[in-house]
Design an enzyme around this catalytic site. Structure first.
Site, PDB file in Angstrom:
ATOM      1  N   CYS A   8       1.327  -1.191   0.179  1.00 20.77           N
ATOM      2  CA  CYS A   8       0.003  -0.133   0.322  1.00 20.77           C
ATOM      3  C   CYS A   8       0.858   1.066  -0.192  1.00 20.77           C
ATOM      4  O   CYS A   8       2.298   1.307  -0.787  1.00 20.77           O
ATOM      5  CB  CYS A   8      -1.267  -0.144   0.983  1.00 20.77           C
ATOM      6  SG  CYS A   8      -0.815   0.159   3.097  1.00 20.77           S
ATOM      7  N   ASN A  11       2.311   1.388   4.314  1.00 22.00           N
ATOM      8  CA  ASN A  11       3.010   0.203   5.159  1.00 22.00           C
ATOM      9  C   ASN A  11       2.345   0.672   6.775  1.00 22.00           C
ATOM     10  O   ASN A  11       2.844   0.026   7.441  1.00 22.00           O
ATOM     11  CB  ASN A  11       3.501  -0.410   4.861  1.00 22.00           C
ATOM     12  CG  ASN A  11       4.570  -1.416   5.193  1.00 22.00           C
ATOM     13  OD1 ASN A  11       5.556  -2.088   5.697  1.00 22.00           O
ATOM     14  ND2 ASN A  11       3.434  -2.708   5.290  1.00 22.00           N
ATOM     15  N   CYS A  13      -1.794   0.864   7.370  1.00 21.59           N
ATOM     16  CA  CYS A  13      -3.340   0.910   7.326  1.00 21.59           C
ATOM     17  C   CYS A  13      -3.786   0.080   6.800  1.00 21.59           C
ATOM     18  O   CYS A  13      -3.489  -1.798   7.064  1.00 21.59           O
ATOM     19  CB  CYS A  13      -3.828   1.797   6.891  1.00 21.59           C
ATOM     20  SG  CYS A  13      -3.492   3.153   7.949  1.00 21.59           S
ATOM     21  N   ARG A  14      -3.316  -0.674   5.434  1.00 21.57           N
ATOM     22  CA  ARG A  14      -4.182  -1.577   4.629  1.00 21.57           C
ATOM     23  C   ARG A  14      -2.801  -2.934   4.346  1.00 21.57           C
ATOM     24  O   ARG A  14      -3.613  -4.127   4.624  1.00 21.57           O
ATOM     25  CB  ARG A  14      -4.443  -0.929   3.415  1.00 21.57           C
ATOM     26  CG  ARG A  14      -5.741  -0.339   3.131  1.00 21.57           C
ATOM     27  CD  ARG A  14      -5.551   0.398   1.719  1.00 21.57           C
ATOM     28  NE  ARG A  14      -4.485   1.457   1.588  1.00 21.57           N
ATOM     29  CZ  ARG A  14      -3.904   2.094   0.780  1.00 21.57           C
ATOM     30  NH1 ARG A  14      -5.494   2.336  -0.586  1.00 21.57           N
ATOM     31  NH2 ARG A  14      -3.352   2.559   0.463  1.00 21.57           N
ATOM     32  N   SER A  15      -1.922  -2.847   4.381  1.00 21.13           N
ATOM     33  CA  SER A  15      -1.086  -3.673   3.870  1.00 21.13           C
ATOM     34  C   SER A  15      -0.602  -4.696   5.141  1.00 21.13           C
ATOM     35  O   SER A  15      -0.816  -5.622   5.284  1.00 21.13           O
ATOM     36  CB  SER A  15       0.433  -3.108   3.030  1.00 21.13           C
ATOM     37  OG  SER A  15       0.632  -2.619   3.292  1.00 21.13           O
ATOM     38  N   ASP A 127      -8.021   3.977   1.242  1.00 23.12           N
ATOM     39  CA  ASP A 127      -7.558   3.978   2.318  1.00 23.12           C
ATOM     40  C   ASP A 127      -8.186   4.737   2.924  1.00 23.12           C
ATOM     41  O   ASP A 127      -8.719   5.721   3.651  1.00 23.12           O
ATOM     42  CB  ASP A 127      -6.404   5.015   1.639  1.00 23.12           C
ATOM     43  CG  ASP A 127      -4.989   4.993   2.725  1.00 23.12           C
ATOM     44  OD1 ASP A 127      -5.003   4.695   3.738  1.00 23.12           O
ATOM     45  OD2 ASP A 127      -3.801   5.426   2.139  1.00 23.12           O
TER      46      ASP A 127
HETATM   47  P1  4NP Z   1      -1.906   3.186   4.075  1.00 19.48           P
HETATM   48  O1  4NP Z   1      -2.448   4.085   4.564  1.00 19.48           O
HETATM   49  O2  4NP Z   1      -1.202   2.733   2.817  1.00 19.48           O
HETATM   50  O3  4NP Z   1      -2.837   2.193   4.077  1.00 19.48           O
HETATM   51  O4  4NP Z   1      -0.641   2.528   4.959  1.00 19.48           O
HETATM   52  C1  4NP Z   1      -1.845   5.472   4.674  1.00 19.48           C
HETATM   53  C2  4NP Z   1      -1.143   5.883   5.622  1.00 19.48           C
HETATM   54  C3  4NP Z   1      -0.196   6.977   5.775  1.00 19.48           C
HETATM   55  C4  4NP Z   1      -0.718   8.161   4.417  1.00 19.48           C
HETATM   56  C5  4NP Z   1      -0.923   7.204   3.690  1.00 19.48           C
HETATM   57  C6  4NP Z   1      -1.961   6.470   3.386  1.00 19.48           C
HETATM   58  N1  4NP Z   1       0.998   9.192   5.094  1.00 19.48           N
HETATM   59  O5  4NP Z   1       0.352  10.036   4.117  1.00 19.48           O
HETATM   60  O6  4NP Z   1       0.994   9.518   6.001  1.00 19.48           O
END
Ligand code: 4NP
Length: 158
Positions: A8, A11, A13-15, A127
């Site tokens: 994702c 790294n 939340c989702r993955s 997301d």
């Molecule tokens: P992820 O979510 O891609 O599912 O881990 C996010 C976590 C942090 C950020 C963006 C998306 N960020 O911009 O910090």
């Protein structure tokens, strides 16, 4: 060993949610010696951090063990993993940008198999860092993980 990497953006939340869910399903199926699961982010914003507390909370609510810290996807990952599964269209584009002559991973979307089996009606995992809909993310992650594991079992006669 079949090596699976879920990708994702951050790294956190989702993955990592999908990594730990899929690893748990693999263990329940008695396939931990055949299939390993890892995750990475296309960005470096959160390298070294634990997953978001809502992600860890949902895993705990479902009695799914959690491990791992955030790391950034590298070109070498595409040479060493067998499958690289991207959570959304942007993640997929970013993964594909890292392709090289050494790439051997099959690259696709995490929800491809669930979508093809009509278990979900979306192609991408939204997301939750922005939507705050972590429960919805968990449902998609569970369906995607089940469908992908079924495909691995079919493709590799496991
Ligand atoms: P992820 O979510 O891609 O599912 O881990 C996010 C976590 C942090 C950020 C963006 C998306 N960020 O911009 O910090």
């Amino acid at each position: 060993m079949i090596r699976v990497l879920i990708v994702c953006l951050g790294n956190i939340c989702r993955s990592p949610m999908a990594e730990n869910v899929l690893r748990h399903l693999v263990a329940e199926a008695g396939l931990s010696a055949q299939i390993s699961v890892d995750s990475a982010g296309t960005a470096n914003y959160h390298v070294g951090e634990l997953a978001h507390k809502r992600t860890r909370g949902l895993l705990a609510d479902h009695a799914i063990p959690y491990s791992g810290t955030a790391r950034q996807l590298t070109k070498d990952d595409l040479a060493s993993f067998d499958y690289v599964l991207a959570m959304d269209a942007d993640n997929l584009t970013d993964v594909q940008r890292l392709r090289s002559a050494h790439t051997r991973a099959k690259i696709g979307l995490f929800l491809d198999d669930a979508y093809q089996a009509s278990l979900v009606d979306v192609r991408y995992v939204p997301d939750p860092y922005y939507t705050d809909r972590y429960e919805e993310t968990f449902e998609l992650v569970m369906k995607g993980s089940r469908a992908f594991l079924e495909r691995l079992r079919r493709d590799h006669q496991l």
